[in-house]
Write an enzyme that holds these catalytic residues in place. Structure first.
Site, PDB file in Angstrom:
ATOM      1  N   LEU A  56       0.828  -1.206   0.000  1.00 39.12           N
ATOM      2  CA  LEU A  56       0.000   0.000   0.000  1.00 39.12           C
ATOM      3  C   LEU A  56       0.862   1.256   0.000  1.00 39.12           C
ATOM      4  O   LEU A  56       1.652   1.474   0.909  1.00 39.12           O
ATOM      5  CB  LEU A  56      -0.928   0.002   1.221  1.00 39.12           C
ATOM      6  CG  LEU A  56      -1.906  -1.172   1.323  1.00 39.12           C
ATOM      7  CD1 LEU A  56      -2.786  -1.010   2.560  1.00 39.12           C
ATOM      8  CD2 LEU A  56      -2.760  -1.306   0.076  1.00 39.12           C
ATOM      9  N   GLY A  97       2.632  -6.118   8.023  1.00 36.88           N
ATOM     10  CA  GLY A  97       2.632  -4.691   7.688  1.00 36.88           C
ATOM     11  C   GLY A  97       1.546  -4.403   6.666  1.00 36.88           C
ATOM     12  O   GLY A  97       0.411  -4.832   6.811  1.00 36.88           O
ATOM     13  N   ASP A  98       1.925  -3.692   5.601  1.00 40.76           N
ATOM     14  CA  ASP A  98       0.953  -3.374   4.554  1.00 40.76           C
ATOM     15  C   ASP A  98       1.225  -4.174   3.281  1.00 40.76           C
ATOM     16  O   ASP A  98       0.916  -3.735   2.176  1.00 40.76           O
ATOM     17  CB  ASP A  98       0.966  -1.865   4.257  1.00 40.76           C
ATOM     18  CG  ASP A  98       2.328  -1.367   3.787  1.00 40.76           C
ATOM     19  OD1 ASP A  98       3.341  -2.039   4.075  1.00 40.76           O
ATOM     20  OD2 ASP A  98       2.394  -0.309   3.123  1.00 40.76           O
ATOM     21  N   GLU A  99       1.805  -5.366   3.445  1.00 46.39           N
ATOM     22  CA  GLU A  99       2.102  -6.243   2.308  1.00 46.39           C
ATOM     23  C   GLU A  99       1.136  -7.416   2.250  1.00 46.39           C
ATOM     24  O   GLU A  99       0.892  -8.081   3.259  1.00 46.39           O
ATOM     25  CB  GLU A  99       3.539  -6.779   2.394  1.00 46.39           C
ATOM     26  CG  GLU A  99       4.547  -5.923   1.682  1.00 46.39           C
ATOM     27  CD  GLU A  99       5.854  -6.660   1.413  1.00 46.39           C
ATOM     28  OE1 GLU A  99       6.589  -6.224   0.536  1.00 46.39           O
ATOM     29  OE2 GLU A  99       6.142  -7.668   2.088  1.00 46.39           O
TER      30      GLU A  99
END
Length: 197
Positions: A56, A97-99
């Site tokens: 993201l 995380g944002d993965e």
């Protein structure tokens, strides 16, 4: 007894799912890829599969400006949007995380993988209405998504190589301006030492 079975089922679920989004976790998706690679002939006959690595863009800014609770809500909402946009045969996981990682099966050319990636970029880029409950500030958060794609068997015949090449393609997407997808190409190797967040 029933309580024991429920407790065991809960433990098994926690081992394979992300606690925040309810999606599969890193361990589960790595196992999923390994299982697919065990029957290479069948996998190749079906056209192979695509590995989509998503990140993201702008998520750190949301965390910094609105707080980690807002970031968590955005991740949960983003995970749900992706799940709704994907087919039942696609496999979605949060790596941390944002993965996120998506496995798209039966992909004989780039078209299907590209269509799926574009759909995910579109749904993730819609504004997020973040409400943190009474007494807390609410607001609109915006992020975009970058996607790196590697294809089996074209871009690698083992899990580590497919993941590495999807990561290289993700770096290329971010360096190319974000909010886009990139397919892995050998020419990308060594060109992107650091992905901008």
């Amino acid at each position: 007894n029933r309580e024991q079975r429920l407790a065991q089922a809960q433990i098994a679920h926690q081992a394979t799912h992300d606690s925040l989004t309810g999606l599969f976790n890193r361990a589960a998706v790595m196992e999923h890829i390994s299982n697919r690679l065990r029957d290479r002939d069948t996998e190749a006959a079906l056209g192979g599969f695509a590995v989509l690595l998503l990140d993201l863009d702008g998520f750190k800014e949301v965390n910094d400006s609105m707080g980690h609770d807002a970031g968590d809500k955005l991740l949960s909402e983003g995970g749900w949007r992706m799940k709704m946009a994907l087919r039942e045969s696609d496999y979605l996981a949060r790596l941390g995380g944002d993965e996120f990682l998506v496995i798209v099966p039966q992909v004989s050319d780039e078209t299907t993988a590209e269509q799926v990636a574009q759909k995910l970029i579109k749904v993730l880029s819609e504004p997020y209405s973040i409400s943190l409950g009474p007494g807390s500030a609410s607001g609109i958060a915006r992020v975009t998504a970058s996607v790196g794609i590697s294809m089996y068997p074209r871009d690698g015949e083992d899990r580590e190589l497919l993941m590495k090449h999807a990561d290289v393609a993700l770096y290329a997407a971010k360096n190319g301006g974000r909010n886009q997808l990139c397919f892995y190409a050998p020419a990308m190797q060594g060109r992107f030492p650091v992905a901008p967040k």
